[in-house]
Write a protein that holds these residues in place. Sequence first.
Motif, PDB file in Angstrom:
ATOM      1  N   LEU A  43      15.956  61.456  19.945  1.00 19.10           N
ATOM      2  CA  LEU A  43      15.824  60.246  20.712  1.00 19.10           C
ATOM      3  C   LEU A  43      17.031  59.724  20.777  1.00 19.10           C
ATOM      4  O   LEU A  43      17.758  59.433  19.874  1.00 19.10           O
ATOM      5  CB  LEU A  43      14.941  59.144  20.041  1.00 19.10           C
ATOM      6  N   ASP A  44      17.417  59.628  22.236  1.00 15.22           N
ATOM      7  CA  ASP A  44      18.879  59.020  22.437  1.00 15.22           C
ATOM      8  C   ASP A  44      18.618  57.741  22.683  1.00 15.22           C
ATOM      9  O   ASP A  44      18.190  57.500  23.927  1.00 15.22           O
ATOM     10  CB  ASP A  44      19.271  60.087  23.514  1.00 15.22           C
ATOM     11  N   ILE A  45      19.049  56.715  22.076  1.00 23.77           N
ATOM     12  CA  ILE A  45      18.882  55.156  22.468  1.00 23.77           C
ATOM     13  C   ILE A  45      20.312  54.884  23.089  1.00 23.77           C
ATOM     14  O   ILE A  45      21.064  54.955  22.445  1.00 23.77           O
ATOM     15  CB  ILE A  45      18.496  54.435  21.286  1.00 23.77           C
ATOM     16  N   GLU A  46      20.204  54.343  24.338  1.00 26.80           N
ATOM     17  CA  GLU A  46      21.374  53.836  25.059  1.00 26.80           C
ATOM     18  C   GLU A  46      21.857  52.546  24.578  1.00 26.80           C
ATOM     19  O   GLU A  46      21.202  51.632  23.993  1.00 26.80           O
ATOM     20  CB  GLU A  46      21.141  53.918  26.634  1.00 26.80           C
ATOM     21  N   LYS A  47      23.134  52.392  24.843  1.00 23.81           N
ATOM     22  CA  LYS A  47      23.804  51.078  24.275  1.00 23.81           C
ATOM     23  C   LYS A  47      23.478  49.904  25.257  1.00 23.81           C
ATOM     24  O   LYS A  47      23.320  48.779  24.772  1.00 23.81           O
ATOM     25  CB  LYS A  47      25.262  51.090  24.582  1.00 23.81           C
ATOM     26  N   CYS A  83      19.982  49.298  25.613  1.00 23.83           N
ATOM     27  CA  CYS A  83      18.620  49.103  25.272  1.00 23.83           C
ATOM     28  C   CYS A  83      18.533  47.843  24.501  1.00 23.83           C
ATOM     29  O   CYS A  83      19.257  47.417  23.753  1.00 23.83           O
ATOM     30  CB  CYS A  83      18.240  50.256  24.201  1.00 23.83           C
ATOM     31  N   PRO A  84      17.627  47.034  25.046  1.00 28.14           N
ATOM     32  CA  PRO A  84      17.732  45.640  24.342  1.00 28.14           C
ATOM     33  C   PRO A  84      17.480  45.949  22.642  1.00 28.14           C
ATOM     34  O   PRO A  84      16.589  46.880  22.345  1.00 28.14           O
ATOM     35  CB  PRO A  84      16.311  44.882  24.962  1.00 28.14           C
ATOM     36  N   PRO A  85      17.929  44.824  21.901  1.00 28.96           N
ATOM     37  CA  PRO A  85      18.222  45.153  20.527  1.00 28.96           C
ATOM     38  C   PRO A  85      16.654  45.274  19.860  1.00 28.96           C
ATOM     39  O   PRO A  85      16.401  45.957  19.008  1.00 28.96           O
ATOM     40  CB  PRO A  85      18.922  43.791  19.990  1.00 28.96           C
ATOM     41  N   GLU A  86      15.520  44.525  20.361  1.00 29.04           N
ATOM     42  CA  GLU A  86      14.269  44.503  19.838  1.00 29.04           C
ATOM     43  C   GLU A  86      13.642  45.627  20.056  1.00 29.04           C
ATOM     44  O   GLU A  86      12.782  45.990  19.299  1.00 29.04           O
ATOM     45  CB  GLU A  86      13.495  43.304  20.268  1.00 29.04           C
ATOM     46  N   ILE A  87      13.753  46.335  21.269  1.00 26.26           N
ATOM     47  CA  ILE A  87      13.295  47.670  21.295  1.00 26.26           C
ATOM     48  C   ILE A  87      13.859  48.667  20.568  1.00 26.26           C
ATOM     49  O   ILE A  87      13.264  49.665  19.801  1.00 26.26           O
ATOM     50  CB  ILE A  87      13.276  48.226  22.859  1.00 26.26           C
ATOM     51  N   ALA A  88      15.294  48.691  20.317  1.00 29.12           N
ATOM     52  CA  ALA A  88      16.023  49.390  19.479  1.00 29.12           C
ATOM     53  C   ALA A  88      15.667  49.321  18.224  1.00 29.12           C
ATOM     54  O   ALA A  88      15.508  50.360  17.465  1.00 29.12           O
ATOM     55  CB  ALA A  88      17.646  49.366  19.756  1.00 29.12           C
ATOM     56  N   ARG A  89      15.275  48.103  17.732  1.00 28.42           N
ATOM     57  CA  ARG A  89      14.845  48.192  16.307  1.00 28.42           C
ATOM     58  C   ARG A  89      13.520  48.545  15.865  1.00 28.42           C
ATOM     59  O   ARG A  89      13.308  49.176  14.875  1.00 28.42           O
ATOM     60  CB  ARG A  89      14.821  46.624  15.954  1.00 28.42           C
ATOM     61  N   ARG A  90      12.695  48.745  16.788  1.00 32.14           N
ATOM     62  CA  ARG A  90      11.364  49.107  16.579  1.00 32.14           C
ATOM     63  C   ARG A  90      11.332  50.681  16.656  1.00 32.14           C
ATOM     64  O   ARG A  90      10.941  51.517  15.828  1.00 32.14           O
ATOM     65  CB  ARG A  90      10.452  49.048  17.871  1.00 32.14           C
ATOM     66  N   TYR A 112      16.348  54.543  26.972  1.00 31.64           N
ATOM     67  CA  TYR A 112      16.435  55.309  25.991  1.00 31.64           C
ATOM     68  C   TYR A 112      15.844  56.956  26.774  1.00 31.64           C
ATOM     69  O   TYR A 112      15.018  56.858  27.666  1.00 31.64           O
ATOM     70  CB  TYR A 112      15.406  55.300  24.695  1.00 31.64           C
ATOM     71  N   GLU A 113      15.934  57.900  25.944  1.00 31.18           N
ATOM     72  CA  GLU A 113      15.460  59.270  26.540  1.00 31.18           C
ATOM     73  C   GLU A 113      15.270  60.048  25.461  1.00 31.18           C
ATOM     74  O   GLU A 113      15.668  60.032  24.275  1.00 31.18           O
ATOM     75  CB  GLU A 113      16.393  59.758  27.644  1.00 31.18           C
ATOM     76  N   ILE A 114      14.295  61.141  25.562  1.00 36.27           N
ATOM     77  CA  ILE A 114      14.199  62.413  24.483  1.00 36.27           C
ATOM     78  C   ILE A 114      14.595  63.616  25.213  1.00 36.27           C
ATOM     79  O   ILE A 114      14.265  63.940  26.120  1.00 36.27           O
ATOM     80  CB  ILE A 114      12.400  62.176  24.521  1.00 36.27           C
ATOM     81  N   LEU A 115      15.424  64.060  24.317  1.00 33.87           N
ATOM     82  CA  LEU A 115      16.072  65.218  24.652  1.00 33.87           C
ATOM     83  C   LEU A 115      15.107  66.459  23.922  1.00 33.87           C
ATOM     84  O   LEU A 115      14.926  66.562  23.015  1.00 33.87           O
ATOM     85  CB  LEU A 115      17.369  65.421  24.023  1.00 33.87           C
ATOM     86  N   MET A 167      28.473  57.833  20.950  1.00 39.29           N
ATOM     87  CA  MET A 167      29.776  57.652  21.034  1.00 39.29           C
ATOM     88  C   MET A 167      30.331  56.550  21.467  1.00 39.29           C
ATOM     89  O   MET A 167      31.465  56.054  21.198  1.00 39.29           O
ATOM     90  CB  MET A 167      30.385  58.850  22.321  1.00 39.29           C
ATOM     91  N   SER A 168      29.531  55.473  22.033  1.00 41.03           N
ATOM     92  CA  SER A 168      30.039  54.010  22.352  1.00 41.03           C
ATOM     93  C   SER A 168      29.918  53.221  21.208  1.00 41.03           C
ATOM     94  O   SER A 168      30.588  52.098  21.073  1.00 41.03           O
ATOM     95  CB  SER A 168      29.027  53.643  23.493  1.00 41.03           C
ATOM     96  N   GLY A 169      29.375  53.632  20.160  1.00 42.80           N
ATOM     97  CA  GLY A 169      29.243  52.828  18.654  1.00 42.80           C
ATOM     98  C   GLY A 169      28.114  51.727  19.038  1.00 42.80           C
ATOM     99  O   GLY A 169      27.596  50.949  17.986  1.00 42.80           O
ATOM    100  N   LYS A 170      27.343  51.695  20.118  1.00 41.72           N
ATOM    101  CA  LYS A 170      26.488  50.824  20.467  1.00 41.72           C
ATOM    102  C   LYS A 170      25.219  51.496  20.510  1.00 41.72           C
ATOM    103  O   LYS A 170      24.066  50.469  20.630  1.00 41.72           O
ATOM    104  CB  LYS A 170      26.867  49.923  21.658  1.00 41.72           C
ATOM    105  N   GLY A 171      24.693  52.703  20.773  1.00 44.62           N
ATOM    106  CA  GLY A 171      23.536  53.435  20.821  1.00 44.62           C
ATOM    107  C   GLY A 171      23.262  54.408  19.635  1.00 44.62           C
ATOM    108  O   GLY A 171      24.082  54.199  18.595  1.00 44.62           O
ATOM    109  N   TYR A 172      22.288  54.970  19.662  1.00 45.46           N
ATOM    110  CA  TYR A 172      22.130  55.740  18.643  1.00 45.46           C
ATOM    111  C   TYR A 172      21.462  57.076  18.980  1.00 45.46           C
ATOM    112  O   TYR A 172      20.915  57.125  19.984  1.00 45.46           O
ATOM    113  CB  TYR A 172      20.918  54.934  17.832  1.00 45.46           C
TER     114      TYR A 172
END
Length: 320
Positions: free
Chosen positions: A90-94, A96-103, A150-153, A116-121
């Motif tokens: 699961l590639d979470i982009e920088k 992505c709204p923080p509340e969605i990323a937290r979930r 986000y995207e799923i690889l 690589m940006s340090g802001k995504g996951y």
Amino acid sequence: MSHTDPRSAFPEFYDNPIVNAIADIPRWTVSDSDKMPINTRELMTTGRLWGAHAISDECLVTLDELTGFLPTAANNAFYLRAQTDGFLVLDIEKTCPPEIARRMLSIPSLYGELSMSGKGYHLVLPLPANFWDFPIATGKKVLKEANGYYEILLDHWVTFTRSPIPAGRLPVIDYEPGAWENLYAELAKDAVEAPVADLDFTAERPDIPRIDTILDLMTRRGLEKTLDDFRGDFSRYEFSTLGVLYNRLGPILIAIADAVPDADFDASAKSWLIYEAATRLLPYRDKHDEIRNGMPLLLNAAYSLVARRLGDKAAADSRA
């Protein structure tokens, strides 16, 4: 230890069980500053910096080979094959709204890191329980969220930064059971069938010459990896086994070609051989009786694997 030893610099990555489970697969390299995976074999032998043109040990190496050759590499890139490796990313982009990323960060992952940006996951997650419920999606390389958050690889390069997620960014909210399956379903249900070669698959075993001999040769050696290598994850263990059997089958068919010169070991025959060999080597589970696309679970998985490998070969041949 040397300060250039990546294993001491990134212990969360190199000591991770899922990373260790895929370390010996020769699909590792390094991505350059333009995110191009390099041909590590070419670099090792000639010193020339070329792009990786094949997803095999023709261009790629094991993780140990990579760390030995390039201990100060900025990243470790791995070509993921979800159906063989038994996991998704699961590639979470920088963006992505923080509340969605937290979930999403609350979903228990096999491994997690900063992008690589340090802001995504990047989150490594097991195949969801409903993976095979969306047959079109299983053939995709990437499943993208509509907003690009986000995207799923599934069948794709993953550039591991090896940078752990700071504890302060990890959510304290409780995991919602089924959240991973729900997230996967949201993207997988919208997958559209792409034009593919018409492979003649059948849910009935075709007439396969020398089948007993071939199966004996495929299963003569046991499996090098055990369920423990996959942290008790049966799905990942089984999909890895199918990949091993696919790799064993090729040389066997070449070896017996003179004995059965008119035999046509097509995609259907190969799928059945892998399936039947797997049933000999893998412990039986009730789940094996579940039906996917009109076939037992493992047979459907074998068909999917063969289709993917043939598709890769066709794509590689067209570039040659």
